[in-house]
Design a protein around this motif. Structure first.
Motif, PDB file in Angstrom:
ATOM      1  N   ASN A  51       0.831  -1.206   0.000  1.00  0.00           N
ATOM      2  CA  ASN A  51       0.000   0.000   0.000  1.00  0.00           C
ATOM      3  C   ASN A  51       0.865   1.255   0.000  1.00  0.00           C
ATOM      4  O   ASN A  51       0.573   2.220  -0.706  1.00  0.00           O
ATOM      5  CB  ASN A  51      -0.926   0.006   1.209  1.00  0.00           C
ATOM      6  N   GLU A  53       3.886   1.351  -1.162  1.00  0.00           N
ATOM      7  CA  GLU A  53       4.532   1.369  -2.470  1.00  0.00           C
ATOM      8  C   GLU A  53       3.614   2.019  -3.513  1.00  0.00           C
ATOM      9  O   GLU A  53       4.060   2.818  -4.346  1.00  0.00           O
ATOM     10  CB  GLU A  53       4.893  -0.046  -2.894  1.00  0.00           C
ATOM     11  N   ARG A  54       2.339   1.709  -3.426  1.00  0.00           N
ATOM     12  CA  ARG A  54       1.369   2.295  -4.355  1.00  0.00           C
ATOM     13  C   ARG A  54       1.254   3.800  -4.132  1.00  0.00           C
ATOM     14  O   ARG A  54       1.191   4.580  -5.086  1.00  0.00           O
ATOM     15  CB  ARG A  54       0.012   1.622  -4.157  1.00  0.00           C
TER      16      ARG A  54
END
Length: 89
Positions: A51, A53-54
């Protein structure tokens, strides 16, 4: 929290025109860069945090679009902010 009000004011005072001008493109790019650096350090320790990373990818995209806007609008401001923040382009 890593991003306090004092840190935001300092970033906008240094890179924007003043600490109250939070809408300047240079100030926003500087704030995004600060957040990107923080999330990058977090992901080095927690490599399975997808999450975050997104969210990091989304921030990089926002910063890129702001930099593209600056490049199109005023190349001197673009070069100045790239040089100050050490962003490679």
């Amino acid at each position: 929290m890593y991003l306090t009000t004092e840190i935001k004011k300092e970033i906008f005072a240094k890179h924007g025109k003043n600490e109250k001008n939070t809408g300047s493109a240079e100030g926003q790019v500087a704030l995004f860069t600060y957040r990107i650096n923080h999330l990058t350090q977090h992901l080095k320790k927690n490599h399975k945090d997808f999450n975050t990373e997104r969210a990091l990818v989304a921030l990089v995209g926002k910063r890129k679009s702001l930099l593209d806007y600056l490049k199109k609008k005023d190349i001197n401001r673009y070069r100045a902010i790239i040089g100050e923040l050490g962003i490679r382009k």
